[in-house]
Design a protein around this motif. Structure first.
Motif, short mmCIF file in Angstrom:
data_model
loop_
_atom_site.label_atom_id
_atom_site.label_comp_id
_atom_site.label_asym_id
_atom_site.label_seq_id
_atom_site.Cartn_x
_atom_site.Cartn_y
_atom_site.Cartn_z
N UNK A 1 7.95 3.22 9.48
CA UNK A 1 7.06 2.35 8.70
C UNK A 1 6.80 1.00 9.34
N UNK A 2 7.26 0.79 10.57
CA UNK A 2 7.03 -0.50 11.24
C UNK A 2 5.54 -0.73 11.53
N UNK A 3 4.78 0.35 11.59
CA UNK A 3 3.35 0.23 11.86
C UNK A 3 2.59 -0.43 10.72
N UNK A 4 3.20 -0.47 9.51
CA UNK A 4 2.51 -1.09 8.37
C UNK A 4 2.18 -2.57 8.63
N UNK A 5 3.00 -3.20 9.45
CA UNK A 5 2.80 -4.64 9.67
C UNK A 5 1.48 -4.93 10.39
N UNK A 6 0.99 -3.93 11.14
CA UNK A 6 -0.33 -4.11 11.78
C UNK A 6 -1.42 -4.25 10.72
N UNK A 7 -1.25 -3.55 9.59
CA UNK A 7 -2.28 -3.58 8.55
C UNK A 7 -2.36 -4.95 7.86
N UNK A 8 -1.30 -5.74 8.00
CA UNK A 8 -1.34 -7.07 7.39
C UNK A 8 -2.40 -7.97 8.01
N UNK A 9 -2.89 -7.58 9.20
CA UNK A 9 -3.94 -8.38 9.84
C UNK A 9 -5.30 -8.20 9.18
N UNK A 10 -5.47 -7.11 8.42
CA UNK A 10 -6.79 -6.82 7.86
C UNK A 10 -7.32 -7.96 7.00
N UNK A 11 -6.59 -8.43 5.97
CA UNK A 11 -7.14 -9.54 5.16
C UNK A 11 -7.34 -10.82 5.97
N UNK A 12 -6.43 -11.10 6.92
CA UNK A 12 -6.58 -12.31 7.73
C UNK A 12 -7.85 -12.25 8.57
N UNK A 13 -8.17 -11.06 9.09
CA UNK A 13 -9.39 -10.92 9.89
C UNK A 13 -10.63 -11.02 9.00
N UNK A 14 -10.61 -10.31 7.87
CA UNK A 14 -11.80 -10.24 7.02
C UNK A 14 -12.22 -11.62 6.51
N UNK B 1 -15.59 -6.82 15.41
CA UNK B 1 -14.92 -6.48 16.68
C UNK B 1 -13.40 -6.45 16.52
N UNK B 2 -12.77 -7.50 15.95
CA UNK B 2 -11.31 -7.44 15.76
C UNK B 2 -10.88 -6.28 14.86
N UNK B 3 -11.67 -5.98 13.81
CA UNK B 3 -11.32 -4.87 12.92
C UNK B 3 -11.37 -3.53 13.67
N UNK B 4 -12.39 -3.36 14.51
CA UNK B 4 -12.52 -2.12 15.28
C UNK B 4 -11.35 -1.98 16.26
N UNK B 5 -11.00 -3.09 16.93
CA UNK B 5 -9.87 -3.07 17.87
C UNK B 5 -8.58 -2.72 17.13
N UNK B 6 -8.38 -3.33 15.96
CA UNK B 6 -7.17 -3.05 15.18
C UNK B 6 -7.15 -1.59 14.73
N UNK B 7 -8.30 -1.07 14.30
CA UNK B 7 -8.39 0.30 13.82
C UNK B 7 -7.99 1.29 14.91
N UNK B 8 -8.58 1.14 16.11
CA UNK B 8 -8.28 2.08 17.18
C UNK B 8 -6.89 1.86 17.76
N UNK B 9 -6.39 0.62 17.69
CA UNK B 9 -5.01 0.38 18.13
C UNK B 9 -4.03 1.10 17.21
N UNK B 10 -4.32 1.06 15.93
CA UNK B 10 -3.46 1.73 14.96
C UNK B 10 -3.48 3.23 15.19
#
Length: 377
Positions: free
Chosen positions: A117-130, A140-149
């Motif tokens: 479940x350590x990958x959940x912390x990547x999702x915390x960036x979503x509200x900060x980016x939005x 662009x940052x959302x797309x990068x985060x999506x494909x990185x995940x």
């Protein structure tokens, strides 16, 4: 004098905080929102460091020194980021935080597996980016985060855990990470909800308050006056109006500067609030003109109130740029008559104010009721 009016003369109503002279309301909202964001960022930084301390203890307990050392590095990075935030070096602090979260989530996931479940912390960036800007900026940052995940998910399942934990330890770690993710997501959502509510309150205040003096504006007084008039007529109470104007205000602006004029307006407004009861309504009517709406106030009481206000202003001295500024107030009083429109009553108060001006200023004049001699409300 009526008992309610006399009691009010001995008390001070709570004032409305005044806006700093020279700062627009839009600037203040921007400063407030900006500051609140960085306050939240500092709190999240502390919380994240505490989470890493818990990880450190956990990985030492399950005999995973590599992951324990990873958290030691993370704690150090958060300490540096917090120090940078305190010094308002926000950009490098954010870069450091992002680097820590991405690297920690990626390395941790590859070491102990996707089920940690350590990958959940990547999702915390979503509200900060939005919330960081318009859609063109955030896509662009959302797309990068999506494909990185997705890439991390594929890599973790293709390679498997490089430093696997026992089944019980892995379950504990997963529950802990899910709990932290829920807590941080809830905190972030609640923070932005509070920020939105605060902005709404400020917008309502801007729509109803004069930015300089903190008093009601003309439109708000008119909105408040209508139900008050209806209530006064239903209760057969007398409703008084007082129109006040600062004498020779243009000379104050011309002789001492507009900043001095603003100071005169704010100090006069403070005295007005202190003189009023809770139920009284006062507004900046326009420029250096103010309108008081005094419920349940007889003509003599309205004149007495106006005289106290006038005398208080006459005794007021304001220091500005090494100079002492004194000023006076002319006032017109009118009693709302039966069946009379508010605009007509204000017109009579304005005529009484004009009479005070022509008679020498620094005085109070009571307007006659109406030509027909109609009774007050």
């Amino acid at each position: 004098m009526s008992a309610t009016r006399k009691a009010a003369s001995d008390t001070v109503s709570p004032g409305v905080p005044l806006s700093p002279v020279g700062a627009s309301s839009g600037d203040q909202r921007l400063i407030s929102t900006h500051s609140a964001f960085w306050v939240m960022t500092r709190r999240v930084t502390i919380l994240a460091a505490c989470v890493d301390v818990a990880f450190l203890v956990f990985f030492l307990a399950v005999d995973s020194p590599l992951l324990a050392w990873l958290n030691v590095v993370s704690i150090g990075m958060y300490a540096v980021a917090y120090r940078l935030l305190v010094r308002r070096r926000n950009s490098p602090a954010l870069l450091l935080i992002w680097t820590e979260v991405v690297a920690h989530a990626a390395i941790g996931t590859m070491l102990v597996g996707w089920d940690s479940g350590l990958h959940y912390y990547l999702l915390m960036f979503i509200p900060a980016i939005v919330v960081s800007g318009g859609w063109r900026r955030v896509m662009a940052p959302l797309i990068v985060l999506f494909f990185s995940y997705l890439g991390l998910h594929a890599a973790a399942h293709a390679v498997g855990a490089l430093a696997p934990l026992g089944e019980s330890a892995l379950q504990i770690l997963n529950v802990f990470n899910v709990s932290i993710f829920f807590a941080m997501a809830s905190y972030t959502a609640r923070f932005y909800y509070g920020l939105v509510r605060k902005s709404e309150r400020k917008l309502r205040e801007l729509a109803t308050r004069d930015a300089l003096t903190g008093l009601s504006n003309r439109r708000h007084l008119m909105d408040l006056a209508l139900p008050e008039i209806a209530r006064a007529r239903h209760a057969s109470e007398t409703l008084s109006l007082v129109l006040a104007d600062i004498d020779d205000f243009k000379q104050i602006n011309d002789g001492h500067g507009h900043e001095a004029g603003d100071l005169v307006l704010t100090q006069a407004s403070r005295l007005f609030r202190e003189a009023c009861r809770t139920q009284d309504i006062i507004a900046r009517w326009g420029g250096e003109e103010f309108l008081f709406l005094l419920p349940n106030t007889e003509p003599d009481d309205a004149v007495d109130f106006s005289e106290r206000v006038r005398a208080g202003i006459a005794d007021m001295l304001i220091d500005h740029a090494g100079e002492t500024i004194g000023f006076t107030l002319s006032m017109g009083v009118a009693i709302l008559a039966t069946g009379e429109d508010l605009d007509d009553a204000i017109g009579r108060a304005d005529s009484a104010l004009y009479r005070s001006k022509t008679d020498g200023r620094n005085r109070v004049t009571l307007a006659p009721l109406t030509d027909t001699g109609a009774c007050p409300v």
